[in-house]
Write an enzyme that holds these catalytic residues in place. Structure first.
Site, PDB file in Angstrom:
ATOM      1  N   ASP A  11       0.792  -1.178   0.200  1.00  0.00           N
ATOM      2  CA  ASP A  11      -0.291  -0.030  -0.115  1.00  0.00           C
ATOM      3  C   ASP A  11       0.908   0.883  -0.012  1.00  0.00           C
ATOM      4  OD1 ASP A  11       1.218  -0.322   2.272  1.00  0.00           O
ATOM      5  OD2 ASP A  11      -0.739   0.090   3.418  1.00  0.00           O
ATOM      6  N   ASP A  16       6.601   1.603   3.013  1.00  0.00           N
ATOM      7  CA  ASP A  16       7.066   0.974   1.671  1.00  0.00           C
ATOM      8  C   ASP A  16       7.470   0.849   0.812  1.00  0.00           C
ATOM      9  OD1 ASP A  16       3.801  -0.663   2.137  1.00  0.00           O
ATOM     10  OD2 ASP A  16       4.084   0.943   3.125  1.00  0.00           O
TER      11      ASP A  16
END
Length: 326
Positions: A11, A16
């Site tokens: 996501d 990330d």
């Protein structure tokens, strides 16, 4: 030696992005594809964020797939602005108007199924966001988990401490049903980097300064996307992490990715059954460890407890030394 095959489900927020760059920098890793899911931002923003990271790292040959835009059932929480409204700190001004043409036409869940079927027993799946795509994959193909080599999850909690609700970690809180399905039905070797694990193995803010002030394009990109984000400011108001664990720099998703790249980074773990609470008024989305086997489950998970922070630090430093565009 053959490279380890990896699919990254993300996501794509700032942590990330760091984890993706860590995988790209690892010489023993081949990223087959990156599947996108809602979470830190809308799935549309997530796709754009992944494409941006791949562009910065000159790895645009890696296919990107759009996946779930919301949870498996029911209404979702409002999207977090922890990493800004776009997931990457709201500082990127050169948005790509052609981004949709660069995303694969195949749905992320179908891509997951296909890539694993084409490489049976060889693929490590690294899940960095809500587990919606994974839950849908096992619903479409109940044998899907058996075809995986292993699964690495950043999510859940082990001590009942939550970061978005009183008792639940963000990724699991955003889609508790999918987290439940995955931890019940994925019988492949499963490794979990929980919220408390990451926080208890945090790094110093001095290290963070060293990390982002390297003289490389990747480091400058990371410095830019963290520049206006309160989550990366040691001067910001105290958050739940600081309250529970003291001030530290934590790149949450990097812990799961590091474990996938080099399992020796995990120095200690607990092997036991785990389950996600769905019904509790306060505890919905909380992960529960069953160390006394009261649930009589047939599948266990390896829940990480201690990290080699020296190795992790080295991997983070290396992740920002990629050959990147000027």
């Amino acid at each position: 030696m053959a490279k380890k095959l990896v699919i990254i489900d993300t996501d794509c927020g700032i942590d990330d992005a760091q984890a993706i760059m860590m995988a790209l920098a690892a010489p023993g890793i081949k990223v087959l594809g990156i599947t996108c899911v809602f979470g830190n931002a809308t799935v549309e923003n997530v796709c754009q964020n992944v494409l941006k990271v791949l562009s910065v790292c000159e790895r645009t040959e890696i296919p990107v797939f759009r996946g779930s835009a919301g949870p498996l059932v029911g209404a979702s929480y409002s999207l977090s602005d922890h990493f800004g409204s776009d997931g990457l700190g709201d500082v990127i001004v050169d948005k790509d108007p052609q981004w949709e043409q660069k995303v694969q036409g195949e749905h992320a869940v179908k891509a997951m199924l296909r890539l694993v079927s084409e490489n049976k027993d060889q693929v490590s799946l690294v899940a960095l966001g809500p587990l919606t795509n994974l839950a849908l994959a096992v619903r479409l193909d109940p044998l899907y988990p058996q075809k995986l080599k292993d699964l690495y999850i950043m999510g859940g909690n082990t001590e009942g401490k939550g970061n978005v609700t009183l008792c639940a970690e963000f990724n699991f809180a955003m889609d508790p049903e999918s987290a439940y399905v995955v931890l019940e039905e994925f019988h492949c070797p499963t490794h979990i980097a929980s919220w408390e694990f990451a926080c208890r193995n945090g790094l110093t803010w001095d290290f963070f300064d060293e990390l982002i002030n390297q003289d490389t394009p990747a480091a400058r990109f990371m410095k830019n996307i963290t520049s206006k984000c309160s989550a990366y400011s040691q001067d910001a108001l105290k958050n739940k992490r600081d309250l529970y664990f003291g001030p530290c720099f934590v790149s949450y998703d990097a812990y799961a990715m590091a474990a996938c790249i080099d399992n020796s980074v995990v120095m200690e773990s607990v092997n036991c059954a785990v389950r996600v609470e769905l019904q509790g008024l306060i505890g919905r989305g909380m992960m529960v460890l069953d160390r006394t086997n009261e649930l009589k489950k047939t599948n266990n998970a390896s829940v990480m407890t201690k990290c080699d922070v020296v190795k992790l630090s080295q991997m983070l430093i290396q992740s920002l030394r990629l050959p990147c565009k000027k």
